[in-house]
Design an enzyme around this catalytic site. Structure first.
Site, short mmCIF file in Angstrom:
data_model
loop_
_atom_site.label_atom_id
_atom_site.label_comp_id
_atom_site.label_asym_id
_atom_site.label_seq_id
_atom_site.Cartn_x
_atom_site.Cartn_y
_atom_site.Cartn_z
N PHE A 104 -16.50 -2.27 10.87
CA PHE A 104 -16.30 -3.37 9.67
C PHE A 104 -17.58 -4.28 9.76
O PHE A 104 -17.59 -4.88 8.61
CB PHE A 104 -14.96 -3.99 9.93
CG PHE A 104 -13.73 -3.36 9.69
CD1 PHE A 104 -13.31 -2.98 8.26
CD2 PHE A 104 -13.32 -2.65 10.68
CE1 PHE A 104 -12.08 -2.34 8.21
CE2 PHE A 104 -12.29 -1.83 10.39
CZ PHE A 104 -11.40 -1.43 9.26
N GLU A 111 -5.30 -4.33 -2.57
CA GLU A 111 -4.48 -3.78 -1.20
C GLU A 111 -5.58 -3.14 -0.43
O GLU A 111 -5.29 -2.11 0.17
CB GLU A 111 -3.38 -3.10 -1.61
CG GLU A 111 -2.55 -3.74 -2.65
CD GLU A 111 -2.12 -5.48 -2.50
OE1 GLU A 111 -2.75 -5.96 -1.59
OE2 GLU A 111 -1.36 -5.56 -3.45
N ARG A 118 0.65 -1.25 0.06
CA ARG A 118 0.11 -0.07 -0.15
C ARG A 118 1.01 1.31 -0.23
O ARG A 118 0.56 2.35 -0.59
CB ARG A 118 -1.00 0.03 1.30
CG ARG A 118 -1.88 -0.89 1.15
CD ARG A 118 -2.70 -1.31 2.78
NE ARG A 118 -3.56 -2.16 2.45
CZ ARG A 118 -4.37 -2.91 3.37
NH1 ARG A 118 -4.06 -2.45 4.67
NH2 ARG A 118 -5.37 -3.50 3.33
#
Length: 406
Positions: free
Chosen positions: A405, A385, A265
């Site tokens: 999440f 990613e 990343r």
């Protein structure tokens, strides 16, 4: 406008003027050896990638002669120390990523998969024997690696992976049996070694699976509209038997693959700005040469507004990437900072590439010009990613303390 007129950057160099595309004088923040390295990678891109990238992209092929050249260039495992790796700084690796992606995202992706994912996994979590066996040859581009984490139903949520490895026998000599499937695995069909992440009774573990191992099938994914000069595969593991030496001993749990993802990343934050800069420069050159209503496109207010908006984002994104690099080199870089840069720079790079295409008019939809190719590639970069949504949630948890999440 005469046919032999210099573009702005060339004019600046000839007359000793500041580069009009570096309004913030970001080059002044780079050391001489960093500038020299950047120029070396830029020259390689100009000579070895630009002349053929349109054909590779149109034909949907990855140039298999490049790994050895990239190894000789010193960009494979560039930021790693020892075992034949170059041991360069994070900033130098970032500059290389930016210059390579100015050529094409698929080429920078190869460097990222090889170095930031596969080699980093072995370097961080492998045994001494594993490091000695694989890393020198991978750094030289003699051996290609891949990183198998994503699954058909487990992309943004790797904790739900179903690929599993079970013990095969008892005692220290016990091996493993690997079953499952992975998807969107870069380079898998040409890899000499796969870094495969799987569930075990001891949590998620990493395994090194050499090419030719029985029970492994890697099938390139076709009909792609993006990353066409690159390779991504579906991979299946059907009763794959591995010896005890296949296990990466240092990695337990998802922190193992996540540490490698953060390396990738970081490189993306730089690379995306290479694609954005190349798109902007292509549009600027075209606008200076293309005459409409009796004068260059660049002489119109609407065109100048587009060029300025593109330049602002390229400068801001490059400055952000450089700041991250300095933090990384000083050991102070944090995951949420990487998420911010990946989210911002890829998102803005897509906007720049699309805006650049509008200046090119109808010519912009051809492979004679780079912006639309960059825009298509960046759709993949935006997804892999960590999607925009994942990085948004990472940052949201950081600023609120509340995980969202699930």
């Amino acid at each position: 406008m005469s046919n032999d007129a210099l573009d702005p950057a060339e004019a600046s160099a000839e007359y000793g003027l500041p580069d009009p595309s570096d309004v913030l004088a970001l080059d002044s923040l780079l050391a001489p050896d960093e500038l020299a390295l950047r120029q070396r990678i830029r020259d390689f891109t100009d000579q070895q990638i630009r002349p053929d990238i349109a054909d590779w992209y149109e034909q949907g092929v990855f140039p298999m002669h490049l790994p050895a050249q990239l190894g000789e260039l010193g960009v494979l495992g560039m930021h790693l120390e020892g075992y034949g790796c170059p041991g360069r700084s994070a900033v130098e690796y970032g500059l290389a990523a930016m210059e390579l992606e100015a050529g094409d995202s698929g080429i920078r992706t190869f460097v990222s998969v090889q170095g930031s994912l596969a080699m980093s996994a072995i370097h961080k979590w492998g045994s001494e024997d594993q490091k000695q066996e694989w890393l020198p040859r991978m750094a030289a581009g003699e051996v290609i690696g891949c990183f198998a984490l994503t699954e058909p139903t487990a992309g943004s949520d790797p904790s739900s992976m179903t690929t599993a490895a079970r013990r095969d026998g008892t005692g220290e000599d016990a091996g493993w049996v690997l079953d499952g499937a992975k998807r969107w695995i870069g380079l898998a069909s040409v890899a000499d070694v796969m870094v495969v992440w799987a569930r075990t009774d001891d949590g998620v573990r990493g395994f090194l699976v050499p090419a030719g191992t029985e029970g492994v099938t890697a099938t390139p994914i076709g009909r792609k509209l993006s990353m066409r000069a690159s390779i991504q595969c579906d991979v299946t593991f059907d009763g794959v038997r591995l010896g005890p030496e296949a296990l990466l001993p240092g990695a337990r749990g998802l922190s193992g693959p996540f540490s490698c993802l953060n390396e990738a990343r970081y490189g993306i934050a730089w690379g995306a700005m290479g694609a954005a800069r190349d798109s902007y420069e292509a549009a600027l050159r075209y606008s200076m040469e293309r005459l409409q209503f009796g004068k260059p496109l660049s002489g119109y207010q609407l065109t100048q507004e587009k060029l300025v908006n593109m330049l602002v984002e390229v400068q801001k994104g490059t400055m952000l990437a450089l700041h991250l690099g300095r933090l990384k080199d000083s050991g102070r870089l944090r995951p949420e900072q990487i998420s911010l840069a990946k989210l911002n720079n890829v998102r803005e790079a897509i906007t720049v590439a699309r805006e650049a295409r509008t200046i090119l008019g109808g010519n912009g939809i051809t492979l004679d010009y780079s912006p639309l190719r960059h825009a298509a590639n960046l759709e993949s970069v935006r997804t892999y990613e960590g999607t925009d949504e994942v990085h948004t949630l990472i940052l949201g948890q950081h600023i609120t303390g509340l995980p969202a999440f699930r």
